[in-house]
Design a protein around this motif. Structure first.
Motif, short mmCIF file in Angstrom:
data_model
loop_
_atom_site.label_atom_id
_atom_site.label_comp_id
_atom_site.label_asym_id
_atom_site.label_seq_id
_atom_site.Cartn_x
_atom_site.Cartn_y
_atom_site.Cartn_z
N ARG A 38 -88.17 -49.23 10.61
CA ARG A 38 -88.49 -47.39 9.58
C ARG A 38 -90.01 -47.43 10.56
N THR A 39 -90.86 -48.05 10.91
CA THR A 39 -91.93 -47.46 10.84
C THR A 39 -91.62 -47.94 12.82
N GLY A 40 -91.06 -48.34 13.25
CA GLY A 40 -90.74 -48.26 14.74
C GLY A 40 -91.21 -49.21 15.21
N ALA A 62 -79.28 -49.79 13.27
CA ALA A 62 -79.09 -51.34 13.66
C ALA A 62 -78.66 -51.30 14.96
N LEU A 63 -79.11 -52.21 15.58
CA LEU A 63 -77.92 -51.75 17.14
C LEU A 63 -76.69 -53.08 16.60
N PRO A 83 -80.31 -49.86 26.90
CA PRO A 83 -81.57 -49.12 26.84
C PRO A 83 -83.16 -49.81 25.77
N GLU A 84 -82.64 -50.26 24.62
CA GLU A 84 -83.65 -50.51 23.92
C GLU A 84 -84.42 -51.38 24.23
N VAL A 92 -87.87 -57.75 18.18
CA VAL A 92 -86.86 -58.30 18.00
C VAL A 92 -86.51 -58.95 16.25
N VAL A 93 -85.66 -58.59 15.68
CA VAL A 93 -85.24 -59.26 14.20
C VAL A 93 -83.24 -58.73 14.27
#
Length: 139
Positions: A38-40, A62-63, A83-84, A92-93
């Motif tokens: 949420r906080t980026g 989520a990607l 792109p991410e 990454v999680v």
């Protein structure tokens, strides 16, 4: 992964392999992952296959990258990256169904230089059990 023994390599079972892999980084709990996303501060990446996403839903934002494409999509130097995948410092999680396949995926991402990669303890099922947001998978 194998351990050198006298006269050759000794196979390692999956439980020992998971233990070794997980000893190399700190895993993240569902509420901490939610806050980081949420906080980026972190990118959540869902590696579950389509049938599980359709059955249980997805984490909003989520990607989705299925496990068999993960390294190609997240390698910041790769020609097939998303792109991410902006750099090796990306946090990454990785989220699988129950938190096992994600640990092995993290080991692979770390070998690619994504040194902040981690995974969600208990996977998607832990996320859902915590009552965190889930939405239906888009067709």
């Amino acid at each position: 992964m194998a351990v050198s023994g006298t006269g050759g390599e000794v196979p390692v079972g999956i439980d020992e392999l998971l233990e070794r892999v997980r000893a190399g980084y700190r895993r993240i709990e569902a509420r901490e992952a939610d806050e980081a996303a949420r906080t980026g501060e972190a990118l959540l990446v869902d590696i579950r296959y389509a049938a599980l996403r359709e059955r249980d839903g997805v984490i909003p934002g989520a990607l989705v990258i299925e496990r068999n494409e993960l390294e190609w999509r997240l390698d910041p130097q790769g020609s097939h990256r998303v792109p991410e995948a902006t750099g090796h410092d990306l946090r990454v999680v990785v989220v699988c169904n129950e938190g096992y396949a994600s640990s092995l995926a993290v080991a692979s991402l770390r070998q690619l230089g994504l040194h902040r990669a981690t995974d969600l303890v208990g996977g998607f099922q832990a996320w859902r059990a915590e009552g965190l947001p889930v939405e239906p998978a888009k067709p």
